[in-house]
Design a protein around this motif. Sequence first.
Motif, PDB file in Angstrom:
ATOM      1  N   LEU A 207      11.443   3.672  -2.855  1.00  0.00           N
ATOM      2  CA  LEU A 207      10.136   4.128  -2.392  1.00  0.00           C
ATOM      3  C   LEU A 207       9.092   3.029  -2.561  1.00  0.00           C
ATOM      4  N   ARG A 208       9.158   2.341  -3.693  1.00  0.00           N
ATOM      5  CA  ARG A 208       8.203   1.272  -3.961  1.00  0.00           C
ATOM      6  C   ARG A 208       8.359   0.123  -2.969  1.00  0.00           C
ATOM      7  N   GLY A 209       9.541  -0.039  -2.437  1.00  0.00           N
ATOM      8  CA  GLY A 209       9.788  -1.126  -1.501  1.00  0.00           C
ATOM      9  C   GLY A 209       9.242  -0.885  -0.109  1.00  0.00           C
ATOM     10  N   LYS A 210       8.767   0.332   0.177  1.00  0.00           N
ATOM     11  CA  LYS A 210       8.236   0.648   1.495  1.00  0.00           C
ATOM     12  C   LYS A 210       6.727   0.380   1.545  1.00  0.00           C
ATOM     13  N   SER A 211       6.285  -0.135   2.664  1.00  0.00           N
ATOM     14  CA  SER A 211       4.863  -0.430   2.830  1.00  0.00           C
ATOM     15  C   SER A 211       4.071   0.848   3.019  1.00  0.00           C
ATOM     16  N   ILE A 212       2.764   0.771   2.778  1.00  0.00           N
ATOM     17  CA  ILE A 212       1.913   1.932   2.979  1.00  0.00           C
ATOM     18  C   ILE A 212       1.903   2.324   4.455  1.00  0.00           C
ATOM     19  N   ALA A 213       2.032   1.323   5.348  1.00  0.00           N
ATOM     20  CA  ALA A 213       2.067   1.623   6.782  1.00  0.00           C
ATOM     21  C   ALA A 213       3.329   2.410   7.142  1.00  0.00           C
ATOM     22  N   PHE A 214       4.457   2.022   6.570  1.00  0.00           N
ATOM     23  CA  PHE A 214       5.716   2.738   6.810  1.00  0.00           C
ATOM     24  C   PHE A 214       5.605   4.169   6.294  1.00  0.00           C
ATOM     25  N   LEU A 215       5.061   4.331   5.102  1.00  0.00           N
ATOM     26  CA  LEU A 215       4.942   5.666   4.519  1.00  0.00           C
ATOM     27  C   LEU A 215       3.987   6.540   5.333  1.00  0.00           C
ATOM     28  N   ALA A 216       2.894   5.946   5.822  1.00  0.00           N
ATOM     29  CA  ALA A 216       1.947   6.707   6.630  1.00  0.00           C
ATOM     30  C   ALA A 216       2.582   7.148   7.943  1.00  0.00           C
ATOM     31  N   GLU A 217       3.391   6.285   8.538  1.00  0.00           N
ATOM     32  CA  GLU A 217       4.047   6.609   9.794  1.00  0.00           C
ATOM     33  C   GLU A 217       5.017   7.776   9.631  1.00  0.00           C
ATOM     34  N   ASN A 218       5.674   7.831   8.467  1.00  0.00           N
ATOM     35  CA  ASN A 218       6.713   8.833   8.267  1.00  0.00           C
ATOM     36  C   ASN A 218       6.279  10.052   7.474  1.00  0.00           C
ATOM     37  N   PHE A 219       5.216   9.903   6.655  1.00  0.00           N
ATOM     38  CA  PHE A 219       4.833  11.012   5.776  1.00  0.00           C
ATOM     39  C   PHE A 219       3.353  11.375   5.863  1.00  0.00           C
ATOM     40  N   GLY A 220       2.653  10.786   6.814  1.00  0.00           N
ATOM     41  CA  GLY A 220       1.272  11.183   7.069  1.00  0.00           C
ATOM     42  C   GLY A 220       0.354  11.052   5.867  1.00  0.00           C
ATOM     43  N   SER A 221      -0.379  12.131   5.588  1.00  0.00           N
ATOM     44  CA  SER A 221      -1.405  12.101   4.543  1.00  0.00           C
ATOM     45  C   SER A 221      -0.836  11.969   3.140  1.00  0.00           C
TER      46      SER A 221
END
Length: 363
Positions: A207-221
């Motif tokens: 999880l830590r290895g994922k960018s905030i942009a990737f997380l926003a794209e897949n998990f929204g808010s």
Amino acid sequence: MSDSPERKIIHVDMDAFFASVEQRDDPALRGRPVAVGYAAARGVVAAASYEARRFGVRSALPSVTALRRCPDLIFVPPRFDVYKSVSRQIHTIFADYTDLIQPLSLDEAYLDVTANRRGLATAWATAKDIRARILEATGLTASAGISYNKFLAKLASDQRKPNGQFAVTPGMGADWVETLPVSRFHGVGPVTAAKMSRLGIETGADLRGKSIAFLAENFGSSAEWYWRISRGIDDRPVNPNRERKSSGSETTFDRDLLGDAEIEAGVLGQADDVWTWCERTQEFGRTVTVKVKFGDFQLITRSRTYPSAIDSQAALRAASKVLIRSVLPTMKGIRLVGVTVSNFGKFDQASRDTLPLFGETMI
């Protein structure tokens, strides 16, 4: 932890609370698999003893499934008046250590002991003292997690269960989180954990290895929350005045549902999950909301507010059924359903009535 400038947070979690109270009060139940609830066809397990958990019996599990897993399971009707009384004893003990107490349910709470009211050497010693006093006063064991924030303290309280405690210090927090499966993280439910797995996220390190942009794209808010907890960051205060506004449960199906009967069954399953929480916490709401997401990702909700609190599983199931039937039949498949109860308040026994099924505003 005594020399750290960080906050000192303790998460206290009673061990199999409801079932342990029953085993305490009835010696014949000790050492045996016990479920608090009813062995009815539509019943669910409210709590399970550790002896029952070894067979895979857990809270919110349908009673028929629990009996299939553990044929010797003993069902005991819940006694919420007793559980609430014991909970009050426990909270009286908490109040000797801090005014900053945030209950999560009858059997768990966060405590901010940074001020060190009792003058104990460490937060570790404080948690140990609290647990000893709970055992002396109630005959029940508790586990505790100690850390510098709420997220880590809650994770830590599971680490040495039952009847143990575990500390996550400021120096180890981020590295420790990396070693854990994301399915253990508060805020990552089974559906989200499955989605994370499909995206190659199994551990805190992933999880830590994922960018905030990737997380926003897949998990929204939720992206920022996941980004922060993967680094052991949680700035939420222990809030003694926090009031829960709603409780809900939802599920995404492996395939889109089309049949009315199976859609209704899915909704009723979520209603039963919510009722388990309501019964466990003794929080009853007047508003029921059913959420539906179709196969084309169109999302709709149906909501109804009743004049008095929904105080039984049957009433919640009936209300949920009325709401889902308002969108049936459907030509489109349904991929997700959810049920939420909100508009909590003190339950007034005098106003207890059979819930009307028609006449209220439907949104």
